[in-house]
Write an enzyme that holds these catalytic residues in place. Structure first.
Site, short mmCIF file in Angstrom:
data_model
loop_
_atom_site.label_atom_id
_atom_site.label_comp_id
_atom_site.label_asym_id
_atom_site.label_seq_id
_atom_site.Cartn_x
_atom_site.Cartn_y
_atom_site.Cartn_z
N HIS A 86 32.73 -138.93 28.17
CA HIS A 86 32.09 -137.67 28.55
C HIS A 86 31.29 -137.07 27.39
O HIS A 86 30.44 -136.22 27.62
CB HIS A 86 33.07 -136.68 29.19
CG HIS A 86 34.02 -136.00 28.25
ND1 HIS A 86 35.31 -136.43 28.03
CD2 HIS A 86 33.88 -134.88 27.50
CE1 HIS A 86 35.92 -135.62 27.18
NE2 HIS A 86 35.08 -134.67 26.84
N ASP A 222 38.44 -142.93 28.87
CA ASP A 222 37.33 -142.02 28.55
C ASP A 222 36.74 -142.33 27.17
O ASP A 222 36.92 -141.58 26.22
CB ASP A 222 37.85 -140.57 28.61
CG ASP A 222 36.73 -139.55 28.61
OD1 ASP A 222 35.58 -139.90 28.29
OD2 ASP A 222 37.02 -138.38 28.93
N SER A 654 37.38 -133.54 21.68
CA SER A 654 37.11 -134.71 22.49
C SER A 654 36.50 -135.78 21.61
O SER A 654 35.58 -135.51 20.85
CB SER A 654 36.14 -134.38 23.61
OG SER A 654 36.85 -133.94 24.71
N1 ARG Z 1 38.67 -131.61 30.38
C1 ARG Z 1 38.03 -132.42 29.39
C2 ARG Z 1 37.18 -131.52 28.48
O1 ARG Z 1 37.39 -130.35 28.47
C3 ARG Z 1 37.24 -133.51 30.00
C4 ARG Z 1 35.98 -133.10 30.70
C5 ARG Z 1 35.17 -134.24 31.22
N2 ARG Z 1 35.73 -134.80 32.41
C6 ARG Z 1 35.52 -134.31 33.67
N3 ARG Z 1 36.12 -134.88 34.68
N4 ARG Z 1 34.72 -133.29 33.90
O2 ARG Z 1 36.09 -131.73 28.07
N1 GLU Z 2 37.76 -132.47 26.96
C1 GLU Z 2 37.68 -131.56 25.87
C2 GLU Z 2 36.41 -131.73 25.03
O1 GLU Z 2 35.39 -132.12 25.54
C3 GLU Z 2 38.90 -131.69 25.03
C4 GLU Z 2 39.99 -131.17 25.81
C5 GLU Z 2 40.46 -129.86 25.28
O2 GLU Z 2 39.84 -128.83 25.51
O3 GLU Z 2 41.51 -129.96 24.61
O4 GLU Z 2 36.37 -131.39 23.87
#
Ligand code: ARG
Ligand code: GLU
Length: 721
Positions: A86, A222, A654
């Site tokens: 991502h 990921d 991330s």
């Molecule tokens: N929750 C993770 C973050 O905050 C992953 C986001 C990307 N994945 C998704 N399914 N949108 O960035």
């Molecule tokens: N998915 C998050 C990012 O893009 C990390 C997850 C979190 O917030 O801990 O940085």
């Protein structure tokens, strides 16, 4: 005896309040002083100096800020970097066409020549960090206004940056820590030629999509791979076909040994933003005011976009990344409210504040200095509440109506013309055209129109947004339905007409004509009227309270560090390099439910729904699963996929490496568990967990699924004994 027990209980409670194991995003340059002992007690086998050392290659030299929004790490001596799927998604999307669908099918460069350049993408190394607090705060006094203070700080910072010793190809910046009580200077090196090397198919890199996002148990691979290119002298250089793979000072070794429950882990990276030192009153506001209204607005937005995406393939593609972004924060806030509530965070903050106040009261000087701080903070937050609510609602609604986003672009033309005449207008025009074209690519009139109806109705119904009433009266007279406003915006006005016809030609080369036309446009007028009203009624008070609150938070931070001597403080995340550590551990989210600490490929197959948008599995992966063809990456016929630990991470982490006790790479951080997303505000060791992809799953995908063994050969693997 009883007294003894009471005393013990009391001390125990305070200790519980103050020392929460695993919490903290620590500064690398202070690890030796503040954390090394504890890290070793928890199992770390290396020294703090192996993590941060300015005289010699250390782990920090293998970590980069990836594009300023994620983290990446160097995993070969040829500048190969690992980050999340991502995080690399924009790059992957930019190279994707209908014929070469890298989002769906993945991408693997077989040679260096096939690696794909990404204009605008960069990575940044931290060379060294210096404490410049004294220099930056020179001549700053307590009686100054915030404005005076700010201007001196700016002047001192500029002088500091001028004086710093660095090479011509290096950069530097200064950031404030502990709410403005400390300042650190960072010397950095930025590389601008970053090429895409590999990405798994979406069904692995984004397996589970929004349904699984923020969730445990998780089964997402990921990750994506990039390579840093440098000039022939190994120094930063802009893109050139002649650039060569960068030879790093340090690259990570990779351990195939995996993790057991209780193992020490640490995560190095660039966490974005947290607010750990808010008083109870502010947390209460987040739980009861700000988060709920932002969630409610996004509920509307998401359900509208979703309806259209389900009906129309074109809209599905156009809105995919927008939808993911909107839903990512929406789901996080929901988890945040849930976690703050279930852990009684407000109550616990109040207990902490009571202890703080007790100590302050018992001390003459402190009492004088800090005796009223909390009371004042609480009062300010209460008075600020209305403005902060209005600001959230205004931003969450207006920014989702993208015809207004386009109107804002036209407004920037008007401003350019008014400031610098025809010249200014001409200078601005190309940028505006590009931006509007970009917006239009991912825009649909019907979706925008539905969002407009829903969000404007929301604004008109909300009593606290009544300050916008003059706008509604002016543009829709007494029509309380949406008919008049709808006609005004999506009827036949010049702006939307032009936009719809994709005819930027309306924006004439002659500034004067163009500006006159824009100013007559009804969408533009409505947009401007909304912005001006908001700027007049809300912004000044919002900013004023914010200033007072910043000042009080700074004093409160200083006071806590002085009064709560038994607590070791870490600064809030601010997009700078940090180290966090904690043990591998499952958790108990609610009654009757226990979560284990790792997942396997079997779980991917359990979730598999043939042809599904979120849970499809490629035939190749199914075949490897059937044959249990896991190579050196499997353990007793199982392939590990993800695991969780108690590392305190946030957005920006991330792509961060998860390292074992010896500093070897064992996983790739990419998320947190839903119940624990409140760790940005309040960390609770019982339910806060970070989610990582097991490095063995990543290597398996590269090696067995993508047949990119040449990349594995570049890496330094430590076999599992
Ligand atoms: N929750 C993770 C973050 O905050 C992953 C986001 C990307 N994945 C998704 N399914 N949108 O960035
Ligand atoms: N998915 C998050 C990012 O893009 C990390 C997850 C979190 O917030 O801990 O940085």
């Amino acid at each position: 005896m009883r007294l003894h027990k009471i005393f013990f209980l009391f001390v125990f409670q305070i200790v519980m309040l103050i020392v929460r194991a695993d919490e903290g995003m620590w500064l690398p340059q202070l690890l030796e002083q503040l954390n090394e002992k504890k890290m070793k007690a928890m199992g770390m086998k290396i020294n703090a100096r192996d993590i941060y050392n300015i005289n010699k290659g250390s782990l920090k030299d293998a970590i980069v800020s990836f594009g300023g929004f994620c983290t990446g790490e160097v995993i070969s001596q040829q500048g190969l970097i690992l980050t999340n799927h991502h995080c690399g998604f924009d790059a992957i999307q930019n190279h994707t066409t209908l014929e070469r669908n890298y989002i769906r099918d993945g991408f693997w460069a077989k040679t260096h020549a096939e690696e794909l350049p990404n204009p605008g993408l960069f990575v940044t190394f931290i060379i060294r960090i210096e404490d410049v607090t004294k220099q930056v705060l020179k001549d700053v006094t307590g009686s100054m206004t915030e404005k005076e203070r700010q201007s001196i700080i700016e002047k001192n910072s500029a002088a500091c940056k001028m004086a710093v010793k660095k090479e011509s190809y290096q950069n530097c910046f200064i950031r404030s820590f502990f709410e403005g009580n400390r300042y650190y200077l960072f010397v950095t090196e930025q590389y601008n030629d970053i090429r895409l090397v590999g990405a798994p198919p979406g069904s692995i890199g984004n397996f589970g999509k929004d349904s699984d996002n923020w969730m445990w148990p998780r089964h997402t691979g990921d990750f994506s791979l990039f390579r840093i290119y440098a000039g022939k002298d190994n120094k930063p250089a802009n893109y050139s076909p002649d650039n060569v793979p960068y030879v790093p000072k340090k690259s990570l070794s990779i351990s195939l040994a995996g993790v057991k429950e209780g193992d020490f882990t640490m995560v190095l990276g660039f966490p974005g933003r947290t607010t750990q030192y808010l008083p109870a009153a502010a947390v209460e506001q987040i739980v009861h005011v700000n988060d709920p209204v932002k969630i409610a607005i996004r509920d509307r937005v998401l359900s509208i976009i979703d309806q259209y995406m389900r009906k129309d393939e074109q809209i599905k593609i156009q809105y995919a990344s927008k939808y993911a972004g909107i839903s990512n924060a929406w789901k996080k806030w929901k988890g945040e409210v849930m976690g703050l509530t279930s852990t009684n965070a407000v109550q616990k903050k109040k207990q902490y504040e009571a202890e703080f106040l007790k100590r302050v009261r018992a001390h003459g000087v402190w009492n004088e200095q800090y005796g009223h701080l909390l009371e004042q903070l609480e009062k300010q937050y209460h008075e600020w509440e209305y403005y902060s609510y209005a600001r959230d609602v205004f931003n969450e609604t207006i920014s989702r109506i993208e015809i207004f986003t386009m109107a804002a672009q036209y407004h920037s033309l008007v401003t350019a013309y008014e400031q610098n005449g025809q010249k200014g207008y001409e200078a601005k025009l190309p940028e505006v055209k590009i931006r509007i074209d970009e917006l239009l690519k991912e825009w649909n009139l019907q979706v925008d129109r539905s969002l407009f109806h829903s969000l404007i109705s929301f604004l008109r119904m909300d009593r606290r947004m009544e300050f916008l009433q003059p706008v509604w009266t002016r543009f829709s007279a007494n029509d309380t339905s949406m008919v008049t406003l709808d006609q005004l915006v999506y009827g036949v006005p010049v702006l939307s007409d032009t936009v719809l016809a994709k005819n930027n030609g309306f924006v004439s080369a002659d500034g004067k004509t163009a500006i006159e036309a824009i100013k007559k446009d009804s969408v533009y007028q409505l947009y401007l009227s909304l912005i001006q009203t908001y700027s007049r009624v809300i912004v000044p008070s919002f900013t004023e309270y914010q200033g007072v609150i910043n000042r009080l938070q700074r004093m409160y931070m200083e006071a806590q560090m002085e009064v709560m001597k038994d607590k070791v403080f870490y600064p809030d995340a601010n997009n700078t390099f940090r180290v966090t550590y904690g043990k591998v551990k499952g958790y108990h989210p609610r009654d009757g439910v226990e979560y284990g600490f790792y997942t396997c490929l079997d779980g991917v197959m359990e979730k598999y729904k043939p042809g599904d948008y979120e849970f499809d599995v490629s035939p190749k992966l199914q075949e490897l699963y059937r044959k249990k063809d896991y190579g050196v990456y499997g353990v007793k016929g199982k392939l590990p996929v993800c695991f969780i630990a108690m590392n305190h991470t946030t957005g920006g982490n991330s792509g961060s490496p998860a390292l074992d006790a010896n500093g070897n790479l064992i996983g790739l951080n990419f998320d947190r568990v839903w119940e624990g997303t409140m760790s940005d505000i309040y960390y609770d060791p019982s339910i806060c967990r970070n989610v990582m992809a097991d490095i063995r799953y990543i290597l398996f995908v590269i090696d067995k699924l993508a047949n990119a063994g040449h990349l594995i050969k570049e890496m330094r693997l430590i076999p599992n004994k």
